[in-house]
Write a protein that holds these residues in place. Structure first.
Motif, PDB file in Angstrom:
ATOM      1  N   GLY A   1     -10.950 -50.089  88.519  1.00 15.81           N
ATOM      2  CA  GLY A   1     -10.227 -49.795  89.758  1.00 15.81           C
ATOM      3  C   GLY A   1     -10.848 -50.550  90.922  1.00 15.81           C
TER       4      GLY A   1
ATOM      5  N   GLU B   1      -8.291 -39.744  88.142  1.00 14.56           N
ATOM      6  CA  GLU B   1      -8.133 -40.839  89.095  1.00 14.56           C
ATOM      7  C   GLU B   1      -6.718 -40.811  89.663  1.00 14.56           C
TER       8      GLU B   1
ATOM      9  N   GLU C   1      -7.435 -45.559  96.067  1.00 16.39           N
ATOM     10  CA  GLU C   1      -7.776 -44.901  94.795  1.00 16.39           C
ATOM     11  C   GLU C   1      -8.736 -43.761  95.091  1.00 16.39           C
TER      12      GLU C   1
ATOM     13  N   ARG D   1      -2.776 -49.960  86.111  1.00 10.47           N
ATOM     14  CA  ARG D   1      -3.113 -51.035  87.061  1.00 10.47           C
ATOM     15  C   ARG D   1      -2.515 -52.370  86.628  1.00 10.47           C
TER      16      ARG D   1
ATOM     17  N   ILE E   1      -4.057 -43.244  91.861  1.00 10.69           N
ATOM     18  CA  ILE E   1      -3.819 -44.630  92.277  1.00 10.69           C
ATOM     19  C   ILE E   1      -2.541 -44.666  93.106  1.00 10.69           C
TER      20      ILE E   1
END
Ligand code: SAM
Length: 226
Positions: free
Chosen positions: A172, A151, A140, A127, A153
């Protein structure tokens, strides 16, 4: 049949995309997309010869060598001029490695690509890289499969600078808002882990009080979020 993890990654690839799957291993993801006619052009990048030959034999089995182009290359070096890639998937590796691949391959990014990233660990580093390079996260997901929490993204270059708070980088921006049961479970697990770290540190002859305090405040941060 794809894993739930790779299925969720593949759901983000829009029909008609020209895909580069970096670190493809068996190429299950691009093969799935090609078989289902979601893509008709894909670069299959692998840095290691063993996984690349696995990818090639899987692609041959499905007769997809005219659609999927396996290439032995480090990171985004797999992408060549003329590929006109508009979606990049990088899945199943640590966040630091994904960040490294993006950083080393920056020159290959036109800013038109959708990045679909699935770090196994170290999501904040990913990120942070996205923010620093003016990419906006627009979705997400968090999911559990076989006892692991993953996860995903997705991001795209933004015309304006993007800022995320420390909390958003850690948890997130979307996951933080949604607070799904899997998200809560992930961070409860993390608290348990940190508590065990503190417990072990306290057994030392001279416990590092400053370090223990820092971990305690991290636990507090997580506790306030979930
Ligand atoms: N993407 C698949 C998935 O999510 O199931 C495979 C993940 S596999 C655990 C990671 C793969 O990334 C390995 O096959 C490894 O050889 C490859 N890899 C690691 N570093 C790489 C790099 N710099 N460039 C390309 N591939 C890389």
């Amino acid at each position: 049949h794809l894993s739930k993890r790779l299925q969720t990654v593949s759901d983000h690839v829009e029909a008609g995309s020209r895909l580069a799957d970096i670190g493809s291993d068996h190429a299950y993801l691009p093969i799935h997309l090609a078989k289902n006619h979601i893509i008709d052009y894909g670069v299959v990048g692998e840095v290691a010869k063993g996984p690349l030959s696995n990818a090639i034999s899987e692609i041959k089995k499905d007769n997809l060598l005219d659609v999927l182009h396996p290439r032995l290359a480090d990171g985004l070096a797999a992408i060549q001029a003329g590929d006109n890639i508009d979606a990049i998937t990088i899945a199943g590796m640590g966040g630091n490695l994904i960040t490294h691949i993006l950083e080393e391959g920056k020159a290959k990014l036109t800013g038109q690509e959708k990045l679909i990233l699935q770090p196994n660990v170290g999501e904040p580093a990913v990120r942070k890289w996205l923010m620093t390079h003016q990419y906006r996260i627009f979705a997400e997901q968090i999911l559990e499969e076989d006892g692991h929490i993953y996860e995903i993204i997705t991001a795209k270059k933004s015309p304006v600078p993007v800022t995320y708070s420390d909390l958003e980088l850690k948890f997130g921006p979307f996951l933080l808002k949604e607070k799904s049961p899997v998200f809560v479970a992930k961070w409860q697990e993390e608290i348990g882990l940190l508590q065990r770290v503190i417990h072990n540190m306290q057994k030392a002859v001279e416990p590092d009080i400053a370090k223990i305090d820092a971990i305690q405040s991290e636990i507090k941060t997580i506790d306030e979020v979930i």
